[in-house]
Design a protein around this motif. Structure first.
Motif, short mmCIF file in Angstrom:
data_model
loop_
_atom_site.label_atom_id
_atom_site.label_comp_id
_atom_site.label_asym_id
_atom_site.label_seq_id
_atom_site.Cartn_x
_atom_site.Cartn_y
_atom_site.Cartn_z
N MET A 55 0.73 -1.24 -0.04
CA MET A 55 -0.06 -0.04 0.05
C MET A 55 0.88 1.13 -0.06
SD MET A 55 -2.50 1.80 2.65
CE MET A 55 -1.18 2.23 3.39
N ALA A 93 -5.04 -5.36 0.29
CA ALA A 93 -6.29 -5.03 1.17
C ALA A 93 -6.58 -6.19 2.07
CB ALA A 93 -7.07 -4.10 0.50
N ARG A 100 -7.69 -1.19 4.31
CA ARG A 100 -8.85 -0.62 3.26
C ARG A 100 -9.28 0.67 3.48
NH1 ARG A 100 -13.45 -5.57 2.38
NH2 ARG A 100 -11.90 -6.83 1.39
N TRP A 103 -6.56 2.88 2.07
CA TRP A 103 -6.71 3.18 0.59
C TRP A 103 -7.76 3.79 -0.07
CZ3 TRP A 103 -10.16 0.97 -3.22
CH2 TRP A 103 -9.79 1.01 -4.64
#
Length: 131
Positions: A55, A93, A100, A103
């Motif tokens: 990420m 994720a 999550r 993101w």
């Protein structure tokens, strides 16, 4: 019963929210406090390190894309067309709610993108595209 975050985590999230929004209005403080209380506690979850690194690798690319789109908005005017689409969650994720959420924040801060709805399988976004 679900445990809430520690007072130090709540204070840190509230301070971060106030710094990001640059507003000390009563409504903004209440929104930040609600956000701090609703986020899952950070110490009860074991985030997979490789997922977190995946990420974080997306952050510079997303920042550059956001800057390009933000700088091009004044020149484009309102001649774009909306596109609503359902995309699956990124593979990194997984089921980690903090990844999550991170993101979603990253996508939401990208100009011309709005997150409309999330489900367990996908994310519905509204994108402004040029004709």
């Amino acid at each position: 019963m679900k445990r809430s975050a520690s007072p130090l985590q709540i204070a840190a999230i509230l301070a971060t929210w106030l710094l990001l929004s640059s507003s000390l209005s009563v409504l903004n403080v209440l929104i930040g406090l609600a956000l701090a209380l609703l986020l899952p506690p950070l110490n009860q979850r074991k985030t997979n390190r490789s997922n977190l690194i995946a990420m974080l690798r997306m952050v510079p690319t997303t920042m550059v894309q956001g800057l390009k789109e933000g700088l091009s908005l004044p020149f484009q005017g309102l001649q774009s067309r909306p596109d609503v689409q359902d995309d699956p969650w990124p593979p990194w994720a997984g089921r980690d709610p903090m990844l999550r959420f991170s993101w979603l924040v990253m996508v939401s801060f990208t100009p011309k993108t709005l997150v409309l709805k999330t489900s367990r399988e996908s994310v519905r976004t509204h994108l402004e595209k040029l004709p």
